[in-house]
Design a protein around this motif. Structure first.
Motif, mmCIF file in Angstrom:
data_model
loop_
_atom_site.group_PDB
_atom_site.id
_atom_site.type_symbol
_atom_site.label_atom_id
_atom_site.label_comp_id
_atom_site.label_asym_id
_atom_site.label_seq_id
_atom_site.Cartn_x
_atom_site.Cartn_y
_atom_site.Cartn_z
ATOM 1 N N VAL A 145 6.215 9.446 -18.803
ATOM 2 C CA VAL A 145 7.135 8.443 -18.275
ATOM 3 C C VAL A 145 6.290 7.527 -17.406
ATOM 4 C CG1 VAL A 145 9.106 7.986 -16.772
ATOM 5 C CG2 VAL A 145 9.151 9.931 -18.341
ATOM 6 N N GLY A 146 6.271 6.245 -17.724
ATOM 7 C CA GLY A 146 5.385 5.315 -17.042
ATOM 8 C C GLY A 146 6.099 4.451 -16.028
ATOM 9 N N THR A 147 5.369 4.115 -14.944
ATOM 10 C CA THR A 147 5.935 3.258 -13.910
ATOM 11 C C THR A 147 4.829 2.526 -13.169
ATOM 12 O OG1 THR A 147 7.418 3.183 -11.998
ATOM 13 C CG2 THR A 147 5.900 5.036 -12.107
ATOM 14 N N GLU A 148 5.187 1.397 -12.593
ATOM 15 C CA GLU A 148 4.312 0.729 -11.645
ATOM 16 C C GLU A 148 4.719 1.160 -10.237
ATOM 17 O OE1 GLU A 148 4.706 -3.337 -12.874
ATOM 18 O OE2 GLU A 148 3.290 -3.078 -14.545
ATOM 19 N N THR A 149 4.202 0.492 -9.215
ATOM 20 C CA THR A 149 4.320 1.085 -7.869
ATOM 21 C C THR A 149 5.074 0.241 -6.857
ATOM 22 O OG1 THR A 149 2.137 0.230 -7.198
ATOM 23 C CG2 THR A 149 2.218 2.407 -8.253
ATOM 24 N N GLY A 150 5.683 -0.840 -7.311
ATOM 25 C CA GLY A 150 6.673 -1.499 -6.481
ATOM 26 C C GLY A 150 6.166 -2.371 -5.359
ATOM 27 N N ALA A 151 7.142 -2.846 -4.578
ATOM 28 C CA ALA A 151 6.908 -3.706 -3.422
ATOM 29 C C ALA A 151 7.948 -3.361 -2.363
ATOM 30 C CB ALA A 151 7.013 -5.184 -3.824
ATOM 31 N N PRO A 152 7.620 -3.523 -1.079
ATOM 32 C CA PRO A 152 8.529 -3.109 -0.008
ATOM 33 C C PRO A 152 9.630 -4.126 0.264
ATOM 34 C CG PRO A 152 6.515 -3.947 0.952
ATOM 35 C CD PRO A 152 6.324 -3.981 -0.545
ATOM 36 N N ASN A 153 10.446 -4.386 -0.753
ATOM 37 C CA ASN A 153 11.580 -5.291 -0.615
ATOM 38 C C ASN A 153 12.571 -4.981 -1.727
ATOM 39 O OD1 ASN A 153 10.659 -6.891 -3.005
ATOM 40 N ND2 ASN A 153 9.011 -7.504 -1.593
ATOM 41 N N GLU A 154 13.707 -5.633 -1.716
ATOM 42 C CA GLU A 154 14.738 -5.372 -2.722
ATOM 43 C C GLU A 154 14.494 -6.123 -4.028
ATOM 44 O OE1 GLU A 154 18.910 -5.110 -1.564
ATOM 45 O OE2 GLU A 154 18.310 -5.496 0.520
ATOM 46 N N ALA A 161 2.805 -7.574 2.596
ATOM 47 C CA ALA A 161 3.129 -6.229 3.088
ATOM 48 C C ALA A 161 2.872 -5.151 2.046
ATOM 49 C CB ALA A 161 4.588 -6.188 3.542
ATOM 50 N N CYS A 162 2.712 -5.519 0.775
ATOM 51 C CA CYS A 162 2.384 -4.522 -0.247
ATOM 52 C C CYS A 162 1.117 -3.764 0.110
ATOM 53 C CB CYS A 162 2.203 -5.195 -1.608
ATOM 54 S SG CYS A 162 3.739 -5.721 -2.405
ATOM 55 N N ARG A 163 0.205 -4.411 0.804
ATOM 56 C CA ARG A 163 -1.090 -3.796 1.097
ATOM 57 C C ARG A 163 -1.115 -3.034 2.416
ATOM 58 N NH1 ARG A 163 -5.968 -7.230 -1.630
ATOM 59 N NH2 ARG A 163 -4.891 -7.636 -3.618
ATOM 60 N N SER A 164 0.031 -2.941 3.050
ATOM 61 C CA SER A 164 0.085 -2.245 4.335
ATOM 62 C C SER A 164 0.085 -0.735 4.145
ATOM 63 C CB SER A 164 1.338 -2.668 5.110
ATOM 64 O OG SER A 164 2.503 -2.168 4.456
ATOM 65 N N LYS A 165 -0.336 -0.048 5.188
ATOM 66 C CA LYS A 165 -0.292 1.414 5.171
ATOM 67 C C LYS A 165 1.145 1.900 5.109
ATOM 68 C CE LYS A 165 -2.085 5.550 5.577
ATOM 69 N NZ LYS A 165 -2.940 6.141 4.510
ATOM 70 N N ALA A 167 3.709 0.525 3.643
ATOM 71 C CA ALA A 167 4.243 0.434 2.282
ATOM 72 C C ALA A 167 3.744 1.594 1.432
ATOM 73 C CB ALA A 167 3.843 -0.899 1.647
ATOM 74 N N LEU A 168 2.483 1.964 1.594
ATOM 75 C CA LEU A 168 1.928 3.076 0.817
ATOM 76 C C LEU A 168 2.608 4.385 1.187
ATOM 77 C CD1 LEU A 168 -0.137 4.069 -1.232
ATOM 78 C CD2 LEU A 168 -1.741 4.386 0.671
ATOM 79 N N VAL A 169 2.818 4.607 2.467
ATOM 80 C CA VAL A 169 3.492 5.831 2.918
ATOM 81 C C VAL A 169 4.904 5.897 2.349
ATOM 82 C CG1 VAL A 169 4.421 7.027 4.941
ATOM 83 C CG2 VAL A 169 2.097 6.095 5.000
ATOM 84 N N THR A 170 5.616 4.768 2.391
ATOM 85 C CA THR A 170 6.976 4.717 1.834
ATOM 86 C C THR A 170 6.965 5.061 0.350
ATOM 87 O OG1 THR A 170 7.738 3.077 3.438
ATOM 88 C CG2 THR A 170 8.944 3.215 1.364
ATOM 89 N N PHE A 171 6.051 4.466 -0.378
ATOM 90 C CA PHE A 171 5.980 4.731 -1.810
ATOM 91 C C PHE A 171 5.695 6.205 -2.088
ATOM 92 C CE2 PHE A 171 3.296 5.194 -5.624
ATOM 93 C CZ PHE A 171 4.248 4.888 -6.576
ATOM 94 N N ILE A 172 4.740 6.770 -1.385
ATOM 95 C CA ILE A 172 4.397 8.181 -1.605
ATOM 96 C C ILE A 172 5.587 9.081 -1.280
ATOM 97 C CG2 ILE A 172 2.961 10.095 -0.766
ATOM 98 C CD1 ILE A 172 0.674 8.059 -0.481
ATOM 99 N N ILE A 198 2.004 -2.228 -4.531
ATOM 100 C CA ILE A 198 1.568 -1.381 -3.410
ATOM 101 C C ILE A 198 0.279 -0.646 -3.745
ATOM 102 C CG2 ILE A 198 2.174 0.679 -2.074
ATOM 103 C CD1 ILE A 198 5.100 -0.317 -2.174
ATOM 104 N N VAL A 199 0.210 -0.073 -4.933
ATOM 105 C CA VAL A 199 -1.035 0.585 -5.362
ATOM 106 C C VAL A 199 -1.838 -0.466 -6.114
ATOM 107 C CG1 VAL A 199 -2.017 2.489 -6.684
ATOM 108 C CG2 VAL A 199 0.106 2.826 -5.413
#
Length: 317
Positions: A145-154, A161-165, A167-172, A198-199
């Motif tokens: 099942v494949g996916t990309e890693t998103g952005a910190p918004n709706e 902000a995608c490159r912020s720490k 955002a990465l913590v939220t994604f994980i 984000i990634v």
């Protein structure tokens, strides 16, 4: 002596009677000795093909010489629902028989949603959709099942902000329960790093893999997705770093090309742009037998040409 050479010498000592009783040897000998044509399974995104009913689209896959596909349900199946409640076991088994009859692998079941969505209600719906796709995949028999890693918004909108720490913590944190569900269902979830998400590079992807620490979380490697205006001139270095950091966890490869038009990097069909595939082809050939490698951003008129281009490069690697 190579493995193939050793196998053929052993086989040649088998008696004629044994050869008749064990026809499988002949098949294996052909695959082993006529070279490398079995090693890379080249596919295509089904939604990049002509807009046909699914069964006819799969016939087109065969005619164009592809052996696997990337399946995004909502982009391909237009005559019925594809939401979570529609993904029943019976539906999965129906599609599995259809693809099996055509001898086509489903390399990737796409579920490209935003696991960093900042709206809690939307995030719950997104998580449920991932779980539905994972359940479906467990019966469908697909690779990942494949996916990309998103952005910190709706809006799933690239932003600094995608490159912020954070955002990465939220994604994980949001990815972790999805991977745990994939473990329960015996399914591989594969994330695809993208420069504007984000990634955004191989190092960030390595951090996600190490933090989650699950064999059910792997990588879709798309070298062009790691490039943008700020680094495309270093593409060799970028691709080699990705192979070095992520190679052991790469489950699927996506292959496309790119062009620079003004202030934009534009995706294109393989062989029509500036991409250097040398490192990627050597990596696949040396380390990833039978890997699913699906073309992206092709058109019905250039898909076969793109496939032939990549196969030529692979043979020369």
């Amino acid at each position: 002596m190579t493995i193939s050479g050793s196998f053929c010498k052993i086989y040649d000592k088998v008696s004629v009677r044994d050869r008749k009783e064990k026809p499988l040897h002949r098949s294996l000998r052909a695959r082993c000795c006529d070279g490398t044509r079995w090693i890379m399974k080249i596919g295509i995104r089904l939604h990049d093909m002509r807009n046909l009913p699914l069964n006819e689209r799969l016939d087109e896959v065969n005619r164009q010489g592809f052996t696997c596909v990337h399946l995004a349900l909502s982009k391909v199946i237009k005559d019925g629902p594809t939401g979570p409640e529609a993904l029943t076991p019976g539906y999965a088994m129906h599609l599995r028989r259809l693809f099996d009859d055509k001898k086509i692998d489903i390399a990737v079941l796409g579920c490209y949603l935003n696991l960093a969505n900042t709206n809690a209600e939307s995030l719950k719906e997104i998580t449920d959709q991932y779980k539905a796709h994972i359940r479906f995949a467990s019966l469908l028999g697909c690779g990942v099942v494949g996916t990309e890693t998103g952005a910190p918004n709706e809006e799933y909108r690239p932003e600094p902000a995608c490159r912020s720490k954070e955002a990465l913590v939220t994604f994980i944190n949001n990815l972790r329960p999805v991977v745990e569900y994939a473990e329960k269902m015996g399914v591989i979830l594969a994330i695809e790093p993208v420069r504007r998400h984000i990634v955004y590079d191989a190092g960030r992807a390595r951090e996600v893999l190490d933090q989650i620490d699950s064999p059910n979380l792997q990588i879709i490697l798309d070298p062009v997705n790691l490039l943008d205006l700020d680094n495309y001139e270093r593409q060799k270095e970028v691709v080699e770093e990705a192979i070095d950091l992520l190679g052991k966890d790469v489950a699927v490869v996506h292959i496309k090309d790119y062009l620079i038009k003004g202030d934009k990097l534009i995706n294109a069909a393989a062989g029509t742009g500036r991409m250097d595939y040398t490192a990627l082809m050597k990596f696949i050939k040396a380390r990833k037998p039978y890997i699913h490698a699906t073309l992206e951003d092709t058109l019905p008129l250039n898909a076969v040409q793109a496939r032939e281009h990549i196969q030529k490069l692979w043979k020369e690697a």
